[in-house]
Design a protein around this motif. Sequence first.
Motif, mmCIF file in Angstrom:
data_model
loop_
_atom_site.group_PDB
_atom_site.id
_atom_site.type_symbol
_atom_site.label_atom_id
_atom_site.label_comp_id
_atom_site.label_asym_id
_atom_site.label_seq_id
_atom_site.Cartn_x
_atom_site.Cartn_y
_atom_site.Cartn_z
ATOM 1 N N TYR A 153 0.836 -1.202 0.000
ATOM 2 C CA TYR A 153 0.000 0.000 0.000
ATOM 3 C C TYR A 153 0.873 1.255 0.000
ATOM 4 C CZ TYR A 153 0.767 -0.195 5.121
ATOM 5 O OH TYR A 153 1.321 -0.263 6.372
ATOM 6 N N ILE A 154 0.226 2.372 -0.309
ATOM 7 C CA ILE A 154 0.844 3.694 -0.246
ATOM 8 C C ILE A 154 -0.097 4.575 0.560
ATOM 9 C CG2 ILE A 154 1.722 5.676 -1.537
ATOM 10 C CD1 ILE A 154 1.951 3.786 -3.989
ATOM 11 N N ASP A 155 0.411 5.163 1.643
ATOM 12 C CA ASP A 155 -0.391 6.052 2.487
ATOM 13 C C ASP A 155 0.130 7.477 2.377
ATOM 14 O OD1 ASP A 155 -1.846 3.891 3.327
ATOM 15 O OD2 ASP A 155 -0.753 3.636 5.221
ATOM 16 N N SER A 209 5.936 17.985 6.472
ATOM 17 C CA SER A 209 6.542 17.234 5.375
ATOM 18 C C SER A 209 5.535 16.559 4.453
ATOM 19 C CB SER A 209 7.526 16.189 5.922
ATOM 20 O OG SER A 209 6.846 15.271 6.753
ATOM 21 N N LYS A 210 4.295 16.347 4.924
ATOM 22 C CA LYS A 210 3.239 15.708 4.122
ATOM 23 C C LYS A 210 3.780 14.473 3.383
ATOM 24 C CE LYS A 210 0.404 19.834 3.525
ATOM 25 N NZ LYS A 210 1.089 20.594 4.585
ATOM 26 N N PRO A 211 4.191 13.479 4.122
ATOM 27 C CA PRO A 211 4.893 12.333 3.531
ATOM 28 C C PRO A 211 3.970 11.287 2.921
ATOM 29 C CG PRO A 211 4.705 12.022 5.876
ATOM 30 C CD PRO A 211 4.118 13.380 5.592
ATOM 31 N N PHE A 212 4.555 10.490 2.050
ATOM 32 C CA PHE A 212 3.957 9.243 1.602
ATOM 33 C C PHE A 212 4.690 8.105 2.315
ATOM 34 C CE2 PHE A 212 2.704 12.012 -1.847
ATOM 35 C CZ PHE A 212 1.423 11.573 -2.157
ATOM 36 N N ARG A 213 3.931 7.161 2.816
ATOM 37 C CA ARG A 213 4.496 5.986 3.487
ATOM 38 C C ARG A 213 4.236 4.758 2.611
ATOM 39 N NH1 ARG A 213 1.948 4.916 9.149
ATOM 40 N NH2 ARG A 213 0.139 4.413 7.841
ATOM 41 N N VAL A 214 5.302 4.055 2.281
ATOM 42 C CA VAL A 214 5.207 2.922 1.361
ATOM 43 C C VAL A 214 5.550 1.638 2.101
ATOM 44 C CG1 VAL A 214 6.066 1.937 -0.801
ATOM 45 C CG2 VAL A 214 5.910 4.431 -0.546
ATOM 46 N N LYS A 215 4.695 0.626 1.943
ATOM 47 C CA LYS A 215 4.975 -0.677 2.528
ATOM 48 C C LYS A 215 5.354 -1.638 1.408
ATOM 49 C CE LYS A 215 2.902 -4.582 5.034
ATOM 50 N NZ LYS A 215 1.664 -5.127 5.647
ATOM 51 N N VAL A 216 6.591 -2.157 1.474
ATOM 52 C CA VAL A 216 7.083 -3.121 0.486
ATOM 53 C C VAL A 216 7.254 -4.459 1.176
ATOM 54 C CG1 VAL A 216 8.995 -3.742 -1.035
ATOM 55 C CG2 VAL A 216 8.207 -1.368 -0.930
ATOM 56 N N ARG A 217 6.738 -5.515 0.544
ATOM 57 C CA ARG A 217 6.769 -6.849 1.135
ATOM 58 C C ARG A 217 7.488 -7.830 0.219
ATOM 59 N NH1 ARG A 217 2.897 -10.887 0.645
ATOM 60 N NH2 ARG A 217 1.499 -9.358 -0.339
ATOM 61 N N ASN A 218 8.269 -8.712 0.835
ATOM 62 C CA ASN A 218 8.900 -9.810 0.113
ATOM 63 C C ASN A 218 7.928 -10.981 0.096
ATOM 64 O OD1 ASN A 218 10.449 -12.214 -0.476
ATOM 65 N ND2 ASN A 218 12.298 -11.008 -0.118
#
Length: 347
Positions: free
Chosen positions: A98-100, A107-116
């Motif tokens: 997902y991308i949050d 900073s208004k960030p995007f949080r990225v979850k990367v899974r193996n």
Amino acid sequence: MNEEAPLFKKQYYPITEKLFQYLEKYKRVTKTNVFYDDLLRFQGSIVVYDQKGEDTLWLRVFYNEFDRKEIDLSLNKIYTLLHSDGDERVLKHLTVDYIDYCGFGNSKPFRVKVRNILNDNYTHFYIKKADASRIFGLELEHILSPNRINFLVYESTLIEEHIVGIPGDVFLKEHLQKCTEAEKAQIAKEFVKFNERCMIGLLGDMRSYNFVVIPTYDYDHIVYKIRAIDFDQQCYEGSFKLYKPHLFKENFQFTELVKEKLEPDSIDQYQNEERSLLVKRLADSEERLTDLLAVMKSMMLSPTLHLEQLKKETYEFTKDKNFKNAKSMGEVMEAALNFMKRNYKSN
């Protein structure tokens, strides 16, 4: 006490040519096919709630099918740049869960979850608009603290690894009461040291939600560390009080813990220990720090009113004329570190 209200909304300070050259020298520059502004073009979003059903202030964002495929590939490549020096052989095993997006804060960030997908292990990283203040904060944290920071810059985009830990406000609410008295005393000690690093390194706005508490199991007990996770207010605030975490009302419980668990002599001891360690770290990174300060001194990093106030208050605190004579926030930072070198010996 109540912290003073800011006179200015924090603005972004762009990366200058000198700062870019510094980042290149110390391997902080990369290339990627996705920019912060690209991620802003999401087509929809839903609110992200925590396990208790409370709004986390994050939005889970969605893109059209064509854009998402390209974005996912670029984000997986960014993961390899952060964690395996760009080795793309693992790309076939990676997926973006997902991308949050968080519109709260500076900073208004995007949080990225990367899974193996082979083992279900996952990690997060953040994509933000590159801001010179934050980059200086990250670099100073890397040099002055016991922690190492992994981040990359590509033009106007900043990529940061996730710092693992329990947010300070969550720790106070859900974990502190479960700690033993010995653990509380150890947390108090770490807060004293954390407070000292922030004050000397001029890292502002360290309210409880801007740092994490990290528990580590060691034989028959838990060791706690405190680590900053937000660096937007590096060398920006005018009030010297705003560089002292113990004065924020959000940190009241940590401050009270110090008063309850530590004698004044112990507090002095831990402050002196941290100052001595800082001097040692300065010596170990002398060239890098000199390069960084040269760039900081060439840039405007706060409103003039903030600079003049901080010069006055740090001079009153130290009686060191180098603070009074400083012409930039970079020179104030240099004066603070030189003051440390003159007054404390490394272990």
